[in-house]
Design a protein around this motif. Structure first.
Motif, PDB file in Angstrom:
ATOM      1  N   ILE A 261     -62.939  99.468 -18.341  1.00 58.01           N
ATOM      2  CA  ILE A 261     -61.490  99.531 -18.159  1.00 58.01           C
ATOM      3  C   ILE A 261     -60.829  98.525 -19.091  1.00 58.01           C
ATOM      4  N   ILE A 262     -59.784  99.006 -19.792  1.00 56.82           N
ATOM      5  CA  ILE A 262     -59.073  98.139 -20.734  1.00 56.82           C
ATOM      6  C   ILE A 262     -58.335  97.058 -19.951  1.00 56.82           C
ATOM      7  N   SER A 263     -58.560  95.824 -20.364  1.00 56.51           N
ATOM      8  CA  SER A 263     -57.892  94.694 -19.707  1.00 56.51           C
ATOM      9  C   SER A 263     -56.930  94.049 -20.698  1.00 56.51           C
ATOM     10  N   PRO A 264     -55.629  94.071 -20.405  1.00 57.98           N
ATOM     11  CA  PRO A 264     -54.682  93.419 -21.322  1.00 57.98           C
ATOM     12  C   PRO A 264     -54.899  91.918 -21.346  1.00 57.98           C
ATOM     13  N   THR A 265     -54.805  91.334 -22.505  1.00 61.52           N
ATOM     14  CA  THR A 265     -54.983  89.892 -22.635  1.00 61.52           C
ATOM     15  C   THR A 265     -53.660  89.177 -22.347  1.00 61.52           C
ATOM     16  N   GLY A 266     -53.727  87.867 -22.219  1.00 64.08           N
ATOM     17  CA  GLY A 266     -52.498  87.086 -22.026  1.00 64.08           C
ATOM     18  C   GLY A 266     -51.562  87.228 -23.205  1.00 64.08           C
ATOM     19  N   PHE A 267     -52.143  87.343 -24.391  1.00 71.17           N
ATOM     20  CA  PHE A 267     -51.313  87.526 -25.579  1.00 71.17           C
ATOM     21  C   PHE A 267     -50.591  88.865 -25.526  1.00 71.17           C
ATOM     22  N   ASP A 268     -51.298  89.924 -25.023  1.00 77.19           N
ATOM     23  CA  ASP A 268     -50.657  91.228 -24.876  1.00 77.19           C
ATOM     24  C   ASP A 268     -49.431  91.132 -23.979  1.00 77.19           C
ATOM     25  N   VAL A 269     -49.582  90.415 -22.852  1.00 76.16           N
ATOM     26  CA  VAL A 269     -48.478  90.291 -21.904  1.00 76.16           C
ATOM     27  C   VAL A 269     -47.304  89.557 -22.554  1.00 76.16           C
ATOM     28  N   MET A 270     -47.617  88.427 -23.206  1.00 80.28           N
ATOM     29  CA  MET A 270     -46.538  87.653 -23.826  1.00 80.28           C
ATOM     30  C   MET A 270     -45.833  88.469 -24.904  1.00 80.28           C
ATOM     31  N   GLN A 271     -46.598  89.182 -25.711  1.00 73.60           N
ATOM     32  CA  GLN A 271     -46.004  89.967 -26.788  1.00 73.60           C
ATOM     33  C   GLN A 271     -45.119  91.085 -26.231  1.00 73.60           C
ATOM     34  N   ALA A 272     -45.611  91.761 -25.161  1.00 72.63           N
ATOM     35  CA  ALA A 272     -44.827  92.840 -24.570  1.00 72.63           C
ATOM     36  C   ALA A 272     -43.554  92.312 -23.918  1.00 72.63           C
ATOM     37  N   LEU A 273     -43.671  91.162 -23.218  1.00 73.30           N
ATOM     38  CA  LEU A 273     -42.477  90.594 -22.575  1.00 73.30           C
ATOM     39  C   LEU A 273     -41.466  90.139 -23.621  1.00 73.30           C
ATOM     40  N   ALA A 274     -41.962  89.572 -24.698  1.00 75.61           N
ATOM     41  CA  ALA A 274     -41.046  89.129 -25.764  1.00 75.61           C
ATOM     42  C   ALA A 274     -40.311  90.318 -26.373  1.00 75.61           C
ATOM     43  N   LYS A 275     -41.027  91.430 -26.509  1.00 75.03           N
ATOM     44  CA  LYS A 275     -40.413  92.628 -27.072  1.00 75.03           C
ATOM     45  C   LYS A 275     -39.379  93.227 -26.123  1.00 75.03           C
TER      46      LYS A 275
END
Length: 648
Positions: A81-95
């Protein structure tokens, strides 16, 4: 050239909407490392495709969000199962962040605590929500819209629902998280293939074992089972039982399986087995168990084999053809027969008077045969009582009779397996044992006393006798069928008196052998010239004597001579010397035969007797065929009759 894809892992990336497009984009980078297919299906449809029996199944499946979780619990292959990284979360929230926007982070399952801590640390106002199923996701998105949420950050399913609800959405997964999932899938696939290879080697090993073997896990489910045990349990196919509890597929084993490290004996479908239980892992911590089922009869056969091998070291042939001294025509003929018969496995009957060297001939034949590296077992059939001879030849089981050895005993027939069995004086064998021996020769199997199970033996039989077995057949003391079974190849050994030219060389050899065993004698007989010089006065007496005891009697005479020489004192420092008078004192029987004045046979009588002995030996050689004997001797039947009766 087309790349060989046989060894490459098969990975299926299962996803719909935006995740499918990301799979296509990232998957191109793995074309050389895996056979990667993107399956644009979800939930039940994806399960049906993966578990379909048509076509090749994937080694590993990659999925995201609720779709991945759904597959993980419903398919028989590993799911990453694909697990989003902390960087993914930060990048998505910033966007997704705008000054007047209200945001929500939606994840499948509980929101990771590290993300909550991150949002709290930086005072980011984001609603954290989670869902379990597709229906949960749809209801949650509508609820967020009603609560005034403008932007939703989440997996593909959530962002698609948000878009349909008129909300702004940001896809949570990145190329990095998908690539990380693919890397994990590759590692899992390679590990699985190594495990499959290990299990295949283990299964091949199990299939070649003579014993039945089954390996089970900590819950008692079958991990591997070999064909021998499947047959014993009445099961058809390993594929149908692997993964099932052992006692469910083989209820006959209920109550039979031993405790850890123990051995028990139990019956399965009427067959007795020795059952052993041990840990499946080498360190005993795996929780698995391996059971071995060894048929009790196989254990008994192994025990017999070990006994035979241990005893085989005691049964060694010491003589070779070169050990037989004699260059007379009769002995040259015997040696030629030995060389010829050594190449065959047919039974040989050696005829000859006592003391003519029948066992030396048998050992020589064994040494020249293909069986030379295996036991040469000899027994004198006339040296034992009937009961003792039976137990010695055929062996016995424990408890077969009073005084039987614990554990039983392998007989000499078993001990000669793959080698040669020499039955000396077979004419003295009791009639009751002749029939049992006949079965051994016919069937090549032996049954111990007290047993019902035959043991196969591979032996070559050489028999010997001083009796005329044909006469024993006529008077009923020897079985005719056994006589014809052992009289396939025949060698007739001439008596010593029929080979007068060999007597002096044989006497010299015997005296030289005595010197090699006695240091004092060796000092006086330093070489063969000295030996011949000592025996020179005896030459006429040795040649004239009839030697009723043959070579054995000659050996006795030479031993007396050796003792006399070894203890004879020197005279006034001069060289010692045996005189004719000394020899007459040592062996008076020799000189009695040479002087008619003493009432013994004359030289002419001895000559006639020697001729008769030679005729008898030739008759024995040709199995009593007088025509063949006359042809070999170059005489007529009338002359043959006269010679046999001591007439000129």
């Amino acid at each position: 050239m087309k790349a060989d894809t046989a060894a490459r892992p098969r990975i299926w990336a299962v996803g719909i909407s935006r995740l499918r497009d990301l799979f296509m984009d990232v998957g191109a980078e793995y074309a050389d490392r895996a056979d990667l297919d993107v399956i644009a299906l979800g939930y039940e449809d994806a399960v049906a495709r993966i578990e379909s029996e048509t076509g090749e199944r994937p080694d590993v499946v990659v999925g995201g969000g609720s779709n991945g979780a759904y597959l993980k619990s419903r398919v028989s292959v590993p799911v990453v199962i694909i697990s989003p990284t902390g960087f993914d979360v930060m990048q998505a929230l910033a966007k997704a962040r705008r000054a007047d926007a209200r945001m929500a982070l939606v994840t499948h399952g509980d929101t990771p605590p590290e993300i909550r801590r991150f949002l709290a640390a930086y005072a980011i106002d984001v609603a954290c929500e989670s869902y379990r199923s597709a229906q949960d996701a749809e209801n949650l998105v509508l609820d967020l819209r009603d609560r005034g949420i403008d932007t939703v950050v989440g997996p593909g399913l959530v962002t698609d629902l948000a878009a349909r609800a008129g909300m702004r959405s940001v896809f949570l997964y990145s190329r990095t998280s998908v690539a990380s999932a693919f890397e994990t899938a590759l590692e899992v696939a390679h590990a699985m293939r190594r495990e499959v290879g290990r299990r295949t080697r283990l299964d091949n090993l199990l299939q070649h074992l003579r014993d039945g073997v089954v390996a089970v896990d900590a819950e008692g489910r079958i991990e591997a089972i070999n064909r021998r045990l499947l047959t014993a349990l009445g099961l058809a196919d390993a594929a149908r039982v692997v993964g099932h509890p052992l006692l469910d597929v083989a209820p006959a084993l209920d109550g039979l399986l031993p405790a850890e490290g123990e051995d028990v004996v139990g019956r399965v479908h009427g067959v007795s087995y020795a059952i052993h239980r041990g840990p499946l892992g080498g360190d005993g911590t795996s929780g698995g168990t391996i059971f071995t089922f060894q048929e009790s009869r196989a254990v008994e056969r192994l025990d017999r084999t070990l006994r035979s091998r241990q005893g085989a070291q005691e049964f060694v042939a010491r003589y070779q053809l070169e050990s037989i001294v004699g260059d007379s025509e009769a002995m040259r003929r015997v040696k030629a027969q030995v060389r010829k018969y050594a190449t065959s496995d047919a039974t040989v009957l050696i005829l000859g008077e006592s003391g003519t060297g029948k066992e030396m001939v048998a050992q020589s034949m064994h040494q020249m045969s293909r069986r030379k590296d295996f036991p040469f077992v000899a027994i004198n059939c006339g040296a034992f009582s009937e009961a003792l001879l039976e137990s010695e030849l055929f062996g016995y089981e424990e408890g077969a009779f009073t005084g039987a050895r614990r554990g039983g005993k392998a007989g000499l027939i078993e001990a000669s397996h793959r080698g040669t069995l020499f039955l000396d004086e077979i004419g003295e064998m009791p009639s009751s044992l002749q029939s049992r021996l006949l079965r051994v020769l016919q069937e090549r199997e032996v049954v111990r006393l007290g047993s019902t199970e035959p043991t196969r033996v591979d032996i070559r039989v050489i028999a010997a006798t001083h009796r005329t077995l044909a006469e024993g057949v006529e008077d009923g003391s020897f079985r005719a069928d056994l006589f014809y079974r052992i009289n396939i190849l025949s060698i007739a050994l001439p008596p010593l008196r029929a080979r007068a030219g060999d007597i002096l060389p044989l006497a010299a050899e015997l005296l030289a052998q005595a010197a090699s065993r006695d240091g004092a004698l060796a000092q006086r007989l330093a070489n063969r010239d000295a030996v011949r010089k000592v025996l020179a006065p005896l030459e006429d007496a040795l040649s004239a004597y009839r030697w009723p005891g043959n070579v054995r009697e000659l050996q006795n005479v030479i031993e007396r001579v050796a003792v006399e020489i070894a203890h004879m004192p020197g005279k006034n420092g001069r060289e010692w010397k045996l005189t004719l008078a000394d020899f007459e004192a040592i062996a008076p029987e020799l000189f009695g035969a040479a002087h008619d004045a003493r009432g013994n046979p004359s030289l002419r009588q001895l000559s006639r007797s020697a001729e008769a002995d030679q005729v008898r030996a030739t008759l024995n050689e040709f199995g009593g065929d007088r025509d063949a004997a006359c042809k070999a001797l170059g005489i007529s039947k009338t002359t043959l009759w006269r010679k046999l009766n001591g007439k000129r």
